[in-house]
Design a protein around this motif. Structure first.
Motif, short mmCIF file in Angstrom:
data_model
loop_
_atom_site.label_atom_id
_atom_site.label_comp_id
_atom_site.label_asym_id
_atom_site.label_seq_id
_atom_site.Cartn_x
_atom_site.Cartn_y
_atom_site.Cartn_z
N LEU A 59 0.71 -1.23 0.11
CA LEU A 59 -0.07 0.17 -0.06
C LEU A 59 0.78 1.16 0.11
O LEU A 59 0.46 2.50 -0.86
CB LEU A 59 -0.98 -0.07 1.30
N LEU A 60 1.86 0.92 0.63
CA LEU A 60 2.93 2.30 0.79
C LEU A 60 3.53 2.62 -0.79
O LEU A 60 3.57 3.82 -1.00
CB LEU A 60 4.09 2.19 1.90
N GLU A 61 3.81 1.65 -1.10
CA GLU A 61 4.34 1.83 -2.73
C GLU A 61 3.55 2.23 -3.57
O GLU A 61 3.87 3.22 -4.58
CB GLU A 61 4.65 0.30 -3.23
N ILE A 62 2.04 1.69 -3.39
CA ILE A 62 1.08 2.31 -4.20
C ILE A 62 0.66 3.84 -3.87
O ILE A 62 0.62 4.82 -4.93
CB ILE A 62 -0.28 1.68 -4.19
N LEU A 63 0.85 4.16 -2.82
CA LEU A 63 0.77 5.71 -2.15
C LEU A 63 1.56 6.62 -2.98
O LEU A 63 1.22 7.80 -3.27
CB LEU A 63 0.79 5.68 -0.83
N ASN A 64 2.95 6.07 -3.12
CA ASN A 64 4.05 6.75 -3.77
C ASN A 64 3.87 7.11 -5.21
O ASN A 64 4.21 8.04 -5.71
CB ASN A 64 5.19 6.30 -3.11
#
Length: 294
Positions: free
Chosen positions: A244-249
């Motif tokens: 999810l953090l990768e997608i957020l960035n």
């Protein structure tokens, strides 16, 4: 102040006989009314609506032991411990104080619990078990869609029967109705552990760092939703938070997300994709950006 002593029905005219109340509370401030039987009054009318008071149910205490517990209609206790004159027996609530509040009764319950614990050899420290709250799901409610379930209605005694007496007229739930009504439970015991309780509750969360930080770094499946709260991507992963953090960035389309921990995440991903396909007739359109991420 008068107290009803007798009701008489004479040719559709109701006559109420009253006795004067000369004292409501005793010297300790406990509700203990005293009446002057010689001072009476009578009131006639077409109809009388009786407001019935309450009294303690003492059927568990036989006549032989009644006086060892009661004084002026209430149970005598040591107010510091709530132990009665009978060693090892404790009491609390209105039966001890006379009519009071629910808060007082709850307080008596906690005080009695501490006293009972000490009586049984404990230290009297009574705290709730935090472990009961540590592993709960983040969504309130016991069943899916509980927020839209309709209230179950109780049945009532027929009007022709209840108009001739003062018996309770509201009946209890049947078994099936009680189970259905219980499924509407909000699990209020967890209310202090939630930062936001939408009503009705929604599964999806705002796609931001604060909410992603609550996601465990575990295997599971994530679903991404756009501004219209439509699912456009479903993906199983061995680390939900990291993904999810990768997608957020790297992605600006996602507005909301859903996550579900599951060690068999590939199987769960397949199930969710099949459900989506059956509902929409096509697979989610994740777009090129997300395809590159995975």
């Amino acid at each position: 102040i008068y107290d009803i002593r007798e009701l008489e029905d004479k040719n559709s005219i109701v006559e109420v006989k009253l006795n004067k109340c000369t004292s409501v509370f005793d010297e300790k401030g406990i509700f203990a009314p005293i009446y002057e039987e010689s001072i009476t009054n009578k009131i006639s009318g077409d109809e009388v609506i009786v407001c019935i008071g309450q009294e303690a149910d003492v059927e568990l205490i036989d006549d032989k032991n009644y006086n060892s517990f009661f004084s002026n209609g209430i149970i005598e206790v040591n107010m510091d411990t709530l132990e009665t004159k009978n060693k090892g027996i404790f009491a609390g609530g209105d039966i001890v104080s006379g009519p009071a509040s629910v808060i007082d009764a709850v307080g008596h319950g906690r005080k009695a619990a501490r006293s009972i614990d000490k009586f049984l050899g404990g230290d009297g420290i009574i705290n709730y078990d935090e472990d009961l709250y540590n592993n709960n799901e983040m969504f309130i409610g016991r069943e899916e869609g509980f927020g839209t379930l309709k209230r179950e209605q109780v049945s009532y005694v027929d009007a022709d029967e209840r108009k001739i007496n003062f018996n309770p007229f509201e009946l209890t739930y049947e078994k099936d109705s009680a189970i259905k009504e219980g499924s509407r439970c909000l699990r209020c015991d967890l209310r202090l552990h939630f930062r936001h309780n939408p009503s009705p509750p929604e599964k999806y969360l705002r796609f931001n760092v604060e909410n992603i930080e609550m996601v465990p770094s575990e295997e599971g499946v994530i679903q991404l939703l756009d501004d219209n709260k439509e699912v456009y991507h479903i993906k199983g992963t061995d680390n939900m938070k990291e993904t999810l953090l990768e997608i957020l960035n790297d992605n600006g389309k996602t507005a909301y997300f859903i996550y579900e921990a599951d060690p068999m995440f590939t199987k769960r991903e397949s199930e969710l994709l099949q459900q989506y396909l059956q509902k929409h007739g096509k697979l989610p359109d994740s777009g090129d950006d997300l395809d590159d991420l995975f």
